[in-house]
Design an enzyme around this catalytic site. Structure first.
Site, PDB file in Angstrom:
ATOM      1  N   HIS A  36       0.807  -1.225   0.000  1.00  0.00           N
ATOM      2  CA  HIS A  36       0.000   0.000   0.000  1.00  0.00           C
ATOM      3  C   HIS A  36       0.840   1.275   0.000  1.00  0.00           C
ATOM      4  O   HIS A  36       0.348   2.347  -0.335  1.00  0.00           O
ATOM      5  CB  HIS A  36      -0.933   0.014   1.217  1.00  0.00           C
ATOM      6  N   LYS A 110      -4.123 -14.486   9.584  1.00  0.00           N
ATOM      7  CA  LYS A 110      -4.548 -15.300  10.724  1.00  0.00           C
ATOM      8  C   LYS A 110      -5.293 -14.411  11.714  1.00  0.00           C
ATOM      9  O   LYS A 110      -4.713 -13.487  12.270  1.00  0.00           O
ATOM     10  CB  LYS A 110      -3.337 -15.948  11.399  1.00  0.00           C
ATOM     11  N   GLY A 139      -0.511 -22.333   9.224  1.00  0.00           N
ATOM     12  CA  GLY A 139       0.394 -23.320   9.795  1.00  0.00           C
ATOM     13  C   GLY A 139       1.607 -22.663  10.418  1.00  0.00           C
ATOM     14  O   GLY A 139       1.717 -21.435  10.469  1.00  0.00           O
ATOM     15  N   LYS A 195      -4.424 -19.602  18.299  1.00  0.00           N
ATOM     16  CA  LYS A 195      -3.029 -19.807  18.704  1.00  0.00           C
ATOM     17  C   LYS A 195      -2.347 -18.493  19.043  1.00  0.00           C
ATOM     18  O   LYS A 195      -1.449 -18.456  19.895  1.00  0.00           O
ATOM     19  CB  LYS A 195      -2.257 -20.589  17.635  1.00  0.00           C
TER      20      LYS A 195
END
Length: 339
Positions: A36, A110, A139, A195
């Site tokens: 950006h 995530k 992952g 997580k």
């Protein structure tokens, strides 16, 4: 940049977006990387590496830098979005009118939607409609190791089997990067958000000085919370024993490359939330994810005591040691109980 017929356009030129772009280009594909900030893109083009985050990894010749979003999106039907979760929806709104008619979207973001706690698939469907193929990769992946070509493995889930097969072909490299397909679209997304929260808790525990036993207990019970919430949302519990669940959880909770873990360590050592965020100097996804995961848990009636105590520290001013003692002081439970 002259028109490029690229295999993938990567949206987001931070450390992880750059690492994924390098990996794709190293696999022999033409890749366009968009950011950006035009000045940042110009610097990347001049240096032919990301000096700030990945200084020792030169860009392959097939990695093309682009600051014009329309040009970047015209280069490929496959769009990989790698931006912080709190701007995910905003970025989709930005790219929607510029995408090709045959576009397909995959994200490596995530987290959950800011404030609402919605899964990113719901955000994508709301913005882009029901027909566009969607996918997510998640992952145990630290950007520096991925960019350096060190062995790494991830999970891939998609709403479209052809798209899933194509992404495996693009990303998978037998020498260093393994991509495991997984039909559980919800579970692969959720693992990456939860997580982040548990990693802050693991960092707090180590910052307080509780040791390896406590850290391992927290990781294990954190996995239980992840699985419990996932089942409530319709995910397959087996997903959380894979790369997007246990794999990412262990990595993020045990290695200081993790911003979430380092952030938690600072809190455990007595630093305030704002000071810890400033010292990290990059987005700490787990800070917002904690609020979002807690909201999701409340909505589905899922008890998540570790997440709740981390929320109390981050948003209510509770001391990290006090939060840990609250967890330790909970009533006795059966290990496989639902609370």
């Amino acid at each position: 940049m002259s028109t490029v017929n690229a295999s993938m356009t990567v949206i987001g030129a931070g450390s992880y977006g750059t690492a994924l772009a390098i990996t794709l280009a190293r696999n022999g594909h033409e890749v366009v990387l968009w950011g950006h900030d035009p000045k940042h893109i110009a610097t990347l083009q001049h240096d032919r590496c990301n000096v700030a985050f990945l200084p020792d990894v030169p860009f392959p010749d097939s990695l093309h830098l682009e600051s014009d979003l329309a040009t970047a999106l015209a280069a490929s039907r496959n769009i990989l979005v790698v931006v912080p979760s709190h701007v995910f929806g905003q970025v989709l709104h930005q790219i929607k009118p510029l995408m090709r008619a045959d576009a397909r979207i995959v994200w490596a973001t995530k987290g959950l939607e800011a404030e609402t706690g919605r899964l990113l698939q719901d955000v994508a469907r709301e913005v882009l409609g029901d027909d566009i193929p969607l996918a997510v990769i998640s992952g145990p992946t630290f950007a520096k190791e991925l960019a350096a070509g060190l062995p790494t493995a991830i999970s891939l889930a998609s709403t479209d089997q052809t798209f899933s097969d194509d992404l495996q072909h693009l990303l998978h490299c037998g020498k260093s990067f393994r991509v495991y397909s997984n039909p559980d679209f919800i579970g692969v997304q959720l693992g990456g958000a939860v997580k982040n929260v548990i990693a802050i808790g693991a960092g707090m525990s180590d910052g307080i000085g509780f040791g390896a036993n406590a850290r391992t207990a927290l990781i294990t019970r954190g996995l239980t919370e992840m699985s419990r919430l996932g089942e409530a949302l319709g995910a397959d519990p087996a997903t959380f024993m894979g790369m997007a669940g246990l794999g990412d959880l262990v990595l993020t909770c045990t290695d200081n490359q993790s911003r979430n873990r380092r952030f938690g360590m600072m809190l455990g050592q007595g630093m305030d939330v704002m000071g810890a965020q400033e010292k990290i100097g990059q987005v700490v996804e787990g800070y917002r994810n904690t609020k979002e995961v807690r909201e999701l848990a409340h909505r589905f009636g899922v008890e998540m005591p570790i997440t709740e105590e981390i929320y109390q520290v981050l948003y209510c001013g509770k001391n990290a040691r006090e939060a840990a003692l609250t967890l330790l002081g909970r009533s006795r439970k059966e290990e496989r109980s639902s609370s």
